[in-house]
Write a protein that holds these residues in place. Sequence first.
Motif, PDB file in Angstrom:
ATOM      1  N   VAL A   1       0.844  -1.192   0.000  1.00  0.00           N
ATOM      2  CA  VAL A   1       0.000   0.000   0.000  1.00  0.00           C
ATOM      3  C   VAL A   1       0.878   1.240   0.000  1.00  0.00           C
ATOM      4  O   VAL A   1       1.993   1.235   0.517  1.00  0.00           O
TER       5      VAL A   1
ATOM      6  N   ASP B   1      -0.048   4.860   1.269  1.00  0.00           N
ATOM      7  CA  ASP B   1      -1.140   5.524   1.982  1.00  0.00           C
ATOM      8  C   ASP B   1      -0.883   7.024   2.080  1.00  0.00           C
ATOM      9  O   ASP B   1       0.193   7.456   2.499  1.00  0.00           O
TER      10      ASP B   1
ATOM     11  N   VAL C   1      -3.258   0.728  -3.741  1.00  0.00           N
ATOM     12  CA  VAL C   1      -3.113  -0.633  -3.221  1.00  0.00           C
ATOM     13  C   VAL C   1      -2.715  -1.567  -4.355  1.00  0.00           C
ATOM     14  O   VAL C   1      -3.379  -1.600  -5.397  1.00  0.00           O
TER      15      VAL C   1
END
Length: 302
Positions: free
Chosen positions: A247, A249, A256
């Motif tokens: 991931v 973020d 993802v």
Amino acid sequence: MAVVEVNNIRKSYDDFVAVDGVSFSIEEGTMFGLLGPNGAGKTTTMRMLMNIIVPDSGEILLFGEHFSETHKNLVGYLPEERGLYPRMKLLDQLQFMAELKGMPATRARQEAADWLKRFDLYEFADKKIQELSKGMQQKAQFIGTILHRPRLVIMDEPFSGLDPINAKFLKDILLELKNQGMTIILSTHLMDQAEKLCEQICLVNKGKAVLKGKLSEIKQRFSRNMVLLEYEGEGSRIAHLPGVEQVNDYGNYMEVRLAEGCKPQQFLRALVEDGIEVRRFETTETPLEEIFIQIVGGGHHE
């Protein structure tokens, strides 16, 4: 026709090898991205294209010929280090730059004035360069690069110093020039700009070409199970859901990468079951920035 042909060029300074065996070819009317991290050898390569420095070995052809004086008027070059004369007035500076490229004075002044109007700079035509903001000077340098209507434009970090509005405007101008048949080499470490603009790329790292070709084909080769996700909830749990490989973020927004064999629908179901409120869920190609990180960060070579 290949406007640029670079064959196995090498340049070193004492024991430091700046460019090591780089090769690529650029067809007419192409937007070409010369990409890589800082210090990768991009600027050295561009200076060799312009014959500012000479390669130790290898060959560079422009329009099928070795660089000569006749090529200077066919090429526009925007260096990373800007080169305007601080005490010259803006319009005089642009006229002077165009005359150096062979444009008659009257035509050069008129076309420079037209470009200044288009860039909302005409009211500053009689201002000295040193009185302009950094962004204005950047736009002036860009105008000086394209004013003589070159067939090939070489730009080193052209978006440096521009705010988002002016960066978008410059992007639109570049696309317009390409559509008119101009060949453009764009050097940048901003992968999002390169991904939106370039049809072909050459990614250099530590002086070597580690990835090159048509961007569409490269993205297909590196195609992964990617999902763009906007969410509400505890994002730290997402990385541990079944089928999640990696991931990236940003806080309520996440890129993802799913493991091989994991279908996006399975991942979506796992999100809902875990109590994550999904606001946006979109499957996508692997972004160029992700490919850049894989290649440069992982040290892989073609």
